[in-house]
Design a protein around this motif. Structure first.
Motif, PDB file in Angstrom:
ATOM      1  N   LEU A  85      -1.119 -48.665  14.308  1.00  0.00           N
ATOM      2  CA  LEU A  85      -1.630 -47.540  15.108  1.00  0.00           C
ATOM      3  C   LEU A  85      -2.810 -47.961  15.998  1.00  0.00           C
ATOM      4  O   LEU A  85      -3.236 -47.192  16.858  1.00  0.00           O
ATOM      5  CB  LEU A  85      -2.014 -46.365  14.206  1.00  0.00           C
ATOM      6  CG  LEU A  85      -0.807 -45.655  13.566  1.00  0.00           C
ATOM      7  CD1 LEU A  85      -1.261 -44.618  12.549  1.00  0.00           C
ATOM      8  CD2 LEU A  85       0.103 -45.023  14.613  1.00  0.00           C
ATOM      9  N   GLN A 141       3.485 -41.480  22.125  1.00  0.00           N
ATOM     10  CA  GLN A 141       4.033 -40.128  21.898  1.00  0.00           C
ATOM     11  C   GLN A 141       5.358 -40.222  21.123  1.00  0.00           C
ATOM     12  O   GLN A 141       5.608 -39.481  20.181  1.00  0.00           O
ATOM     13  CB  GLN A 141       4.239 -39.419  23.237  1.00  0.00           C
ATOM     14  CG  GLN A 141       4.660 -37.956  23.131  1.00  0.00           C
ATOM     15  CD  GLN A 141       3.713 -37.122  22.276  1.00  0.00           C
ATOM     16  OE1 GLN A 141       2.492 -37.252  22.372  1.00  0.00           O
ATOM     17  NE2 GLN A 141       4.258 -36.296  21.412  1.00  0.00           N
ATOM     18  N   LYS A 180       4.670 -41.151  17.503  1.00  0.00           N
ATOM     19  CA  LYS A 180       4.136 -39.995  16.766  1.00  0.00           C
ATOM     20  C   LYS A 180       5.248 -38.985  16.462  1.00  0.00           C
ATOM     21  O   LYS A 180       5.286 -38.425  15.367  1.00  0.00           O
ATOM     22  CB  LYS A 180       2.998 -39.347  17.557  1.00  0.00           C
ATOM     23  CG  LYS A 180       1.721 -40.177  17.520  1.00  0.00           C
ATOM     24  CD  LYS A 180       0.587 -39.481  18.237  1.00  0.00           C
ATOM     25  CE  LYS A 180      -0.726 -40.207  17.968  1.00  0.00           C
ATOM     26  NZ  LYS A 180      -1.835 -39.642  18.739  1.00  0.00           N
ATOM     27  N   GLU A 181       6.125 -38.781  17.416  1.00  0.00           N
ATOM     28  CA  GLU A 181       7.256 -37.868  17.194  1.00  0.00           C
ATOM     29  C   GLU A 181       8.139 -38.384  16.062  1.00  0.00           C
ATOM     30  O   GLU A 181       8.527 -37.630  15.168  1.00  0.00           O
ATOM     31  CB  GLU A 181       8.130 -37.764  18.461  1.00  0.00           C
ATOM     32  CG  GLU A 181       7.721 -36.680  19.414  1.00  0.00           C
ATOM     33  CD  GLU A 181       8.633 -36.692  20.665  1.00  0.00           C
ATOM     34  OE1 GLU A 181       9.868 -36.827  20.505  1.00  0.00           O
ATOM     35  OE2 GLU A 181       8.076 -36.587  21.768  1.00  0.00           O
ATOM     36  N   LEU A 210       3.786 -37.260  13.253  1.00  0.00           N
ATOM     37  CA  LEU A 210       2.292 -37.234  13.231  1.00  0.00           C
ATOM     38  C   LEU A 210       1.753 -36.171  14.189  1.00  0.00           C
ATOM     39  O   LEU A 210       2.331 -35.906  15.218  1.00  0.00           O
ATOM     40  CB  LEU A 210       1.741 -38.600  13.639  1.00  0.00           C
ATOM     41  CG  LEU A 210       2.061 -39.775  12.708  1.00  0.00           C
ATOM     42  CD1 LEU A 210       1.517 -41.071  13.293  1.00  0.00           C
ATOM     43  CD2 LEU A 210       1.491 -39.549  11.332  1.00  0.00           C
TER      44      LEU A 210
END
Length: 193
Positions: A175, A185, A188-189, A193
């Motif tokens: 991360l 993005q 995270k999807e 998250l």
């Protein structure tokens, strides 16, 4: 020169013969030599006190990979898995010959082979460390080209598989990578998250 310096130089010399090249920072590099250097640098950054066995395994992870092209196996899931399995053995055997030439003990060589073949993933701390480094190098340098080639759903699946192979420490490190806004993005999807 030490055994390690000799072994490293010989691994580099093998990988430097890769006929495939990759442009990085406006310069063409033999593809597997570049990968080997990225693996070693990422390992030393992530775990500076890694054992000599892990250091060598990181450099030799893809040694001479071009000699066993994916296309030489059936282009289906079974062919892919067979290719991956035989590649690991090929990388381990190629490295073992170099380490024997450098004067390493059988015990040392067996351990490096064990790591390259990624045995006892999640159970052996050094195998897990090597897997973390493989995933980190993939995410930092090879993830974006994958995004260009595959649809969003397939990418989410690849992200999840990669994430599940890593330790918690590896995930935290991942991360910190400087992803593009879109790729971050997408990650995270995929991870919710």
């Amino acid at each position: 020169m030490t055994q390690f310096q000799n072994a490293s130089a010989w691994i580099d010399a093998e990988n430097a013969q890769d006929p495939n090249s990759e442009i990085y920072q406006s310069k063409a590099h033999p593809k597997e030599l570049l990968y080997s250097n990225r693996m070693y640098e990422r390992l030393m950054d992530f775990c500076p006190n890694a054992s000599e066995q892990v250091q060598i395994a990181s450099k030799a992870q893809h040694i001479c990979r071009w000699k066993m092209p994916r296309e030489s196996y059936p282009m289906d899931r079974v062919g892919y898995l067979k290719w991956r399995e035989e590649l690991k053995k090929f990388h381990a055997q190629t490295t073992a010959q170099i380490l024997a030439k450098a004067g390493y003990s059988d015990e040392f060589i067996d351990r490096v082979s064990f790591l390259i073949e990624k045995k006892l993933l999640k159970k052996d701390t050094e195998t897990q460390l090597l897997e973390d480094v493989i995933c980190l190098v993939f995410l930092e340098f090879y993830f974006d080209p994958f995004v260009q080639k595959h649809n969003r759903e397939k990418m989410k699946n690849i992200i999840l598989k990669t994430w599940n192979k890593m330790s918690e420490l590896g995930q935290q490190e991942a991360l910190k990578i400087n992803f593009s806004q879109d790729n971050l993005q997408l990650i995270k999807e995929a991870l919710g998250l």
